[in-house]
Design an enzyme around this catalytic site. Structure first.
Site, PDB file in Angstrom:
ATOM      1  N   ASP A  58       0.818  -1.215   0.000  1.00  0.00           N
ATOM      2  CA  ASP A  58       0.000   0.000   0.000  1.00  0.00           C
ATOM      3  C   ASP A  58       0.853   1.267   0.000  1.00  0.00           C
ATOM      4  OD1 ASP A  58       0.917  -0.360   2.607  1.00  0.00           O
ATOM      5  OD2 ASP A  58      -1.051  -0.795   3.435  1.00  0.00           O
ATOM      6  N   ASN A 108      -7.533  -3.536  14.408  1.00  0.00           N
ATOM      7  CA  ASN A 108      -8.903  -3.888  14.020  1.00  0.00           C
ATOM      8  C   ASN A 108      -8.938  -5.008  12.978  1.00  0.00           C
ATOM      9  OD1 ASN A 108      -7.982  -2.593  11.757  1.00  0.00           O
ATOM     10  ND2 ASN A 108      -9.515  -0.966  11.754  1.00  0.00           N
ATOM     11  N   HIS A 110      -7.169  -5.079  10.171  1.00  0.00           N
ATOM     12  CA  HIS A 110      -6.949  -4.694   8.772  1.00  0.00           C
ATOM     13  C   HIS A 110      -5.640  -5.279   8.256  1.00  0.00           C
ATOM     14  CE1 HIS A 110      -4.835  -0.780  10.118  1.00  0.00           C
ATOM     15  NE2 HIS A 110      -3.975  -1.307   9.259  1.00  0.00           N
ATOM     16  N   GLU A 139      -9.772  -2.128   5.407  1.00  0.00           N
ATOM     17  CA  GLU A 139     -10.397  -1.918   6.700  1.00  0.00           C
ATOM     18  C   GLU A 139     -11.627  -2.819   6.853  1.00  0.00           C
ATOM     19  OE1 GLU A 139      -9.000  -0.241   8.928  1.00  0.00           O
ATOM     20  OE2 GLU A 139      -8.191   1.669   8.230  1.00  0.00           O
TER      21      GLU A 139
HETATM   22  C1  GLP Z   1      -0.658   0.098   8.779  1.00  0.00           C
HETATM   23  C2  GLP Z   1      -0.326  -0.612   7.445  1.00  0.00           C
HETATM   24  C3  GLP Z   1      -0.445  -2.096   7.551  1.00  0.00           C
HETATM   25  C4  GLP Z   1       0.250  -2.539   8.836  1.00  0.00           C
HETATM   26  C5  GLP Z   1      -0.521  -2.044  10.018  1.00  0.00           C
HETATM   27  C6  GLP Z   1       0.131  -2.364  11.359  1.00  0.00           C
HETATM   28  O1  GLP Z   1      -1.781   0.889   8.755  1.00  0.00           O
HETATM   29  N1  GLP Z   1      -1.072  -0.162   6.310  1.00  0.00           N
HETATM   30  O2  GLP Z   1       0.133  -2.706   6.409  1.00  0.00           O
HETATM   31  O3  GLP Z   1       0.293  -3.949   8.885  1.00  0.00           O
HETATM   32  O4  GLP Z   1      -0.807  -0.678   9.939  1.00  0.00           O
HETATM   33  O5  GLP Z   1       1.226  -1.558  11.596  1.00  0.00           O
HETATM   34  P1  GLP Z   1       2.276  -1.762  12.750  1.00  0.00           P
HETATM   35  O6  GLP Z   1       3.150  -2.883  12.326  1.00  0.00           O
HETATM   36  O7  GLP Z   1       3.010  -0.460  12.845  1.00  0.00           O
HETATM   37  O8  GLP Z   1       1.504  -2.086  13.979  1.00  0.00           O
END
Ligand code: GLP
Length: 246
Positions: free
Chosen positions: A67, A136, A138, A143
């Site tokens: 993304d 959540n 995702h 989402e």
């Molecule tokens: C972000 C990214 C995800 C990631 C998630 C968790 O919003 N778009 O790809 O897996 O949040 O992030 P973190 O590893 O910092 O907890």
């Protein structure tokens, strides 16, 4: 689904690096899918260390990121392109142009999404996709409520996700409201998936991922249907699972 629980973050990251390394050596032109966020930083550190030790080359590999924020220039310090350059791309030996991150500033976001899917297909599909997980559930920026059939698309970030990601920006108002994200279908099309989760804030999402009902309300629950999924967890992230210990 395979579940491996590690005593700490570094051991989890080392196991993830070993999976990526195996995927790189297993294919003539390996195609990797990368994730951003705090969780995979240890993985990338481990891959860079292996490369510096002369044990791992990415010269035959290609990559696609999950993304990218809409509206941030690629050079913005919080763009996912910058993150990948800093944590991996600039430190290893990918060929020029081998690493694709969605262009969140494309004139036509729709055309960019379609081109992204077409390029993944033209590369022969993704051999190994790395995933993190939001609190959540995702995955990428898919989402809760995202239909399982979704391909690469423009996603709207939930308030919870924007709040979580605000630490990287000058407050929640500065967090972009939209992102280009691989869809659930795009992720499910990868031949292998490895999902990393660390810390107690992910424990509930991991419980839903492993044993909750398969529902778009918890996007990661769809992963139960993937034929080749490995969950790499530290103890805190695994704490809400029944009968799993490190
Ligand atoms: C972000 C990214 C995800 C990631 C998630 C968790 O919003 N778009 O790809 O897996 O949040 O992030 P973190 O590893 O910092 O907890």
């Amino acid at each position: 689904m395979r579940i491996e629980v590690f005593a700490d973050y570094d051991q989890m990251s080392a196991a993830a690096a070993a999976l990526v390394e195996r995927a790189v050596s297993a294919a003539e032109r390996p195609v990797l899918g990368f994730a951003t966020g705090a969780t995979p930083i240890g993985l990338y550190r481990a891959l860079v260390a292996r490369h510096r030790a002369g044990a791992l080359s990415f010269s035959r590999a290609r990559s696609f990121n999950l993304d990218e924020y809409v509206g941030l220039p690629a050079s913005h310090p919080q763009s996912y392109r910058s993150y990948m350059r800093e944590n991996l791309f600039d430190a290893v030996d990918f060929a020029a142009g081998a690493c694709r991150v969605p262009d969140g500033q494309a004139d036509s976001l729709k055309a960019e999404c379609e081109a992204y899917e077409a390029q993944i297909a033209a590369a022969g599909g993704i051999d190994l996709q790395v995933l993190g997980i939001g609190t959540n559930g995702h995955i990428g920026f898919n989402e809760p409520g995202t239909p399982f059939g979704t391909l690469t698309h423009v996603a709207t970030l939930s308030e919870r996700t924007r709040q979580s990601n605000a630490v990287y920006f000058a407050g929640v108002e500065a967090v972009p409201k939209r992102a280009i994200s691989m869809g659930i279908r795009t992720i499910m099309n990868a031949r292998r998936l490895v999902l990393l989760a660390s810390g107690s804030s992910k424990a509930e999402a991991i419980r839903h991922t492993v044993s909750g009902p398969v529902t778009p309300e918890v996007p990661s629950s769809v992963l139960q249907l993937h034929p080749d999924l490995t969950l790499l967890l530290d103890r805190a992230a695994a704490a809400a699972l029944d009968g799993v210990s490190a």
